[in-house]
Scaffold this motif. Sequence first.
Motif, short mmCIF file in Angstrom:
data_model
loop_
_atom_site.label_atom_id
_atom_site.label_comp_id
_atom_site.label_asym_id
_atom_site.label_seq_id
_atom_site.Cartn_x
_atom_site.Cartn_y
_atom_site.Cartn_z
N MET A 20 0.72 -1.26 -0.10
CA MET A 20 -0.01 0.02 -0.01
C MET A 20 0.79 1.11 -0.03
SD MET A 20 -3.18 -0.94 2.55
CE MET A 20 -3.81 0.62 2.61
N VAL A 21 1.78 1.14 0.63
CA VAL A 21 2.76 2.51 0.88
C VAL A 21 3.54 2.56 -0.57
CG1 VAL A 21 4.95 3.22 1.78
CG2 VAL A 21 3.46 2.06 3.52
N LEU A 23 2.29 1.61 -3.52
CA LEU A 23 1.22 2.03 -4.32
C LEU A 23 0.94 3.51 -4.15
CD1 LEU A 23 -1.19 1.42 -6.33
CD2 LEU A 23 -2.59 1.04 -4.38
N LEU A 24 0.74 3.91 -3.11
CA LEU A 24 0.51 5.61 -2.85
C LEU A 24 1.78 6.40 -3.17
CD1 LEU A 24 -1.34 5.20 0.72
CD2 LEU A 24 -2.35 5.65 -1.58
N ALA A 25 2.93 5.90 -3.13
CA ALA A 25 4.06 6.53 -3.43
C ALA A 25 4.26 6.89 -4.70
CB ALA A 25 5.44 6.00 -2.58
N THR A 27 1.81 6.73 -7.29
CA THR A 27 0.65 7.08 -8.06
C THR A 27 -0.28 8.34 -7.39
OG1 THR A 27 -1.10 5.96 -6.44
CG2 THR A 27 0.06 4.56 -8.31
N LEU A 29 -2.68 8.84 -5.98
CA LEU A 29 -3.50 8.51 -4.81
C LEU A 29 -2.80 8.91 -3.73
CD1 LEU A 29 -4.88 4.85 -5.72
CD2 LEU A 29 -6.14 6.74 -5.43
N GLY A 30 -1.46 9.06 -3.65
CA GLY A 30 -0.61 9.53 -2.62
C GLY A 30 -0.89 11.01 -2.25
N THR A 40 0.14 14.83 1.67
CA THR A 40 0.58 13.26 1.03
C THR A 40 -0.22 12.51 2.14
OG1 THR A 40 2.13 12.03 1.14
CG2 THR A 40 2.70 13.53 2.97
N THR A 41 -0.33 11.24 1.51
CA THR A 41 -1.34 10.18 2.13
C THR A 41 -0.30 9.01 2.26
OG1 THR A 41 -2.30 9.28 0.35
CG2 THR A 41 -3.63 11.06 1.45
N VAL A 42 0.83 9.18 1.93
CA VAL A 42 1.74 7.83 1.90
C VAL A 42 2.08 7.63 3.29
CG1 VAL A 42 4.07 7.07 1.21
CG2 VAL A 42 2.81 8.83 -0.13
N GLU A 185 -2.00 18.21 6.64
CA GLU A 185 -1.86 16.80 6.35
C GLU A 185 -2.12 16.02 7.68
OE1 GLU A 185 2.12 16.18 5.34
OE2 GLU A 185 1.95 16.76 3.38
#
Length: 211
Positions: A20-21, A23-25, A27, A29-30, A40-42, A185
């Motif tokens: 998941m980390v 993926l977010l980093a 795309t 989606l991060g 950021t959501t990473v 954040e």
Amino acid sequence: MKTRTKDTRYLTSIALMAAMVILLANTPLGMIHLPVVKATTVHIPVILGAVILGPGAGAILGGVFGVCSMVSNTVAPTLLSFAFSPFMSMTGITGALKALWISVGCRVMVGAAAGWAWMALKKMRVNYAAALPLTGFVGSMVNTVFVMGSIYLLLAREYAQARSAAVDAVWGLIMATVTGSGIPEAIAAAILVGVIGKVLLQAVPYFAKSA
């Protein structure tokens, strides 16, 4: 046999969170687009992993986050990549070590701090509905404070040069980032960790029991 099963489940859970980390980093989606800044959501799966699996797992996931940041700043450098990639260092080996700490070391601390915060809140018998958002907020702020604080303490001159500013103006620039980006954040992290963490703890009995 039970220990082996538990260990396998633990490692599998870390692997899923690490995915998941990554993926977010890598795309869009991060990033969450807020009215003024991008948040950021990473670090969200890092914090959730620390809650569910403990500070050790959180530290590992934070390390994955840090490596992703280092790779991103190496492959697609920006104005401040020297602070996150040892390969973009402006001051040789010393600068490379500083960048390694900022990109990876600080992110390891995010997971560890979130896990410790969650354990402390549980010991104080804080309700999950409050403990989860608080842990999310703390984990996110650790990320901002450690990263920006380390830049200020270790790379203030280089930061000033990159921003075309005087060295004595760096503190103001750092604080502007902390308040303008770090706090939004942290609020986003508090909401997401509160919602997602509650679902995970309720949906998976194993997690709820070990958390």
